[in-house]
Design a protein around this motif. Structure first.
Motif, mmCIF file in Angstrom:
data_model
loop_
_atom_site.group_PDB
_atom_site.id
_atom_site.type_symbol
_atom_site.label_atom_id
_atom_site.label_comp_id
_atom_site.label_asym_id
_atom_site.label_seq_id
_atom_site.Cartn_x
_atom_site.Cartn_y
_atom_site.Cartn_z
ATOM 1 N N GLY A 72 30.697 99.766 105.324
ATOM 2 C CA GLY A 72 29.352 100.062 105.807
ATOM 3 C C GLY A 72 29.260 99.930 107.315
ATOM 4 N N HIS A 73 29.907 98.890 107.852
ATOM 5 C CA HIS A 73 29.941 98.718 109.313
ATOM 6 C C HIS A 73 30.755 99.839 109.972
ATOM 7 N N ALA A 74 31.849 100.242 109.331
ATOM 8 C CA ALA A 74 32.678 101.325 109.887
ATOM 9 C C ALA A 74 31.867 102.606 110.034
ATOM 10 N N THR A 77 29.089 102.185 112.818
ATOM 11 C CA THR A 77 29.561 102.139 114.206
ATOM 12 C C THR A 77 30.314 103.401 114.622
ATOM 13 N N ALA A 78 30.523 104.325 113.684
ATOM 14 C CA ALA A 78 31.197 105.580 114.039
ATOM 15 C C ALA A 78 30.279 106.434 114.894
ATOM 16 N N THR A 79 30.875 107.265 115.739
ATOM 17 C CA THR A 79 30.072 108.191 116.531
ATOM 18 C C THR A 79 29.402 109.196 115.598
ATOM 19 N N ASP A 80 28.328 109.814 116.065
ATOM 20 C CA ASP A 80 27.605 110.768 115.233
ATOM 21 C C ASP A 80 28.516 111.889 114.735
ATOM 22 N N SER A 81 29.411 112.336 115.601
ATOM 23 C CA SER A 81 30.291 113.443 115.219
ATOM 24 C C SER A 81 31.335 113.033 114.185
ATOM 25 N N ASP A 82 31.660 111.738 114.158
ATOM 26 C CA ASP A 82 32.690 111.243 113.229
ATOM 27 C C ASP A 82 32.115 110.570 111.984
ATOM 28 N N LYS A 83 30.810 110.362 111.957
ATOM 29 C CA LYS A 83 30.214 109.517 110.921
ATOM 30 C C LYS A 83 30.530 109.997 109.502
ATOM 31 N N GLN A 84 30.391 111.296 109.231
ATOM 32 C CA GLN A 84 30.641 111.769 107.867
ATOM 33 C C GLN A 84 32.126 111.744 107.534
ATOM 34 N N VAL A 85 32.968 111.991 108.531
ATOM 35 C CA VAL A 85 34.417 111.907 108.309
ATOM 36 C C VAL A 85 34.792 110.483 107.909
ATOM 37 N N VAL A 86 34.242 109.508 108.621
ATOM 38 C CA VAL A 86 34.514 108.107 108.308
ATOM 39 C C VAL A 86 33.941 107.753 106.938
ATOM 40 N N ALA A 87 32.758 108.251 106.626
ATOM 41 C CA ALA A 87 32.140 107.973 105.330
ATOM 42 C C ALA A 87 32.986 108.525 104.184
ATOM 43 N N ASP A 88 33.504 109.741 104.361
ATOM 44 C CA ASP A 88 34.338 110.339 103.317
ATOM 45 C C ASP A 88 35.649 109.576 103.153
ATOM 46 N N ARG A 89 36.235 109.160 104.279
ATOM 47 C CA ARG A 89 37.468 108.378 104.221
ATOM 48 C C ARG A 89 37.217 107.032 103.536
ATOM 49 N N ALA A 90 36.100 106.393 103.893
ATOM 50 C CA ALA A 90 35.751 105.109 103.283
ATOM 51 C C ALA A 90 35.540 105.265 101.781
#
Length: 226
Positions: A72-74, A77-90
């Motif tokens: 959830g913290h990852a 704290t991700a940039t707006d452009s990376d947020k969904q990429v990080v969410a999918d990876r998580a």
């Protein structure tokens, strides 16, 4: 954060990654924590900490909740452009960890209905579906998380749970099935055994669960190594 601390972060992240890849998850968590002490907004460190903590789970101490919090913290704290990429990876990593965690507690479900082990299995299994619901909130179409909700909920319902939990698990299972069939119209969920008239746990349903968990775990591993 002074310049010296800032220069330490790549070294800490490198050592954390090396430890994680070697399966030294306790050491990896330590390095990720040190990186986060320097920069609490480091999304990659939160992601690595969540993965490493999750893989330290044992039957006596599941650490899935630490994974969910760290992921959830990852995402936050991700940039707006990376947020969904990080969410999918998580979501992919969380589904893999939760699948393994469920496999750890599954033997507890084989005891007598009123035994402490059986009650702990039902409680912990239901909590894992809570965690998966959060994963789906991050990544609503993640197939591994949706499939795992259906399989765990079905397994628990077939094992026998109190009426209040049965209602929660049935609703969660049905929601996941709707989401799955939206992209896979031919999807056939594992059956919930008919427990009326004193019927016992359906052996065919057990087979669906075992096969399903293996398929999900293999799929998660495949995503991880890609």
């Amino acid at each position: 954060m002074d310049s010296q601390d800032n220069r330490n972060i790549p070294n800490l992240m490198g050592m954390a990654g090396t430890a994680e890849r070697a399966g030294n998850f306790e050491e990896a968590v330590s390095y990720y924590n040190r990186a986060l002490e320097v920069d609490p907004q480091n999304s990659a460190a939160w992601l690595g900490k969540g993965r490493s903590a999750g893989w330290l789970s044992t039957r006596a101490r599941l650490r899935v909740s630490e994974t969910i919090v760290a992921f959830g913290h990852a995402i936050a704290t991700a940039t707006d452009s990376d947020k969904q990429v990080v969410a999918d990876r998580a979501a992919i990593d969380a589904a893999s960890i939760i699948s393994a965690a469920y496999a750890l507690i599954k033997p507890q479900g084989n005891g007598r209905q009123a035994s402490p082990d059986r009650e702990d299995y039902v409680r912990t299994g239901t909590t894992l579906t809570d965690d998966l619901a959060e994963v789906v909130r991050w990544s609503p179409t993640n197939p591994a998380a949706l499939d795992l909700i259906v399989f765990i909920a079905t397994d628990l319902l077939n094992a026998g749970v109190p009426p209040d939990l049965a209602a929660v698990l049935t609703a969660r299972r049905n929601q996941a099935i709707v989401a799955i069939t939206a992209s896979r119209p031919a999807y056939s969920p594992p059956p919930v055994a008919d427990r009326t008239a004193g019927k016992d746990f359906d052996a065919d349903a057990t087979g669906y669960i075992v096969v399903g968990l293996v398929v999900i775990l293999v799929a998660c591993i495949a995503f991880i190594v890609m």
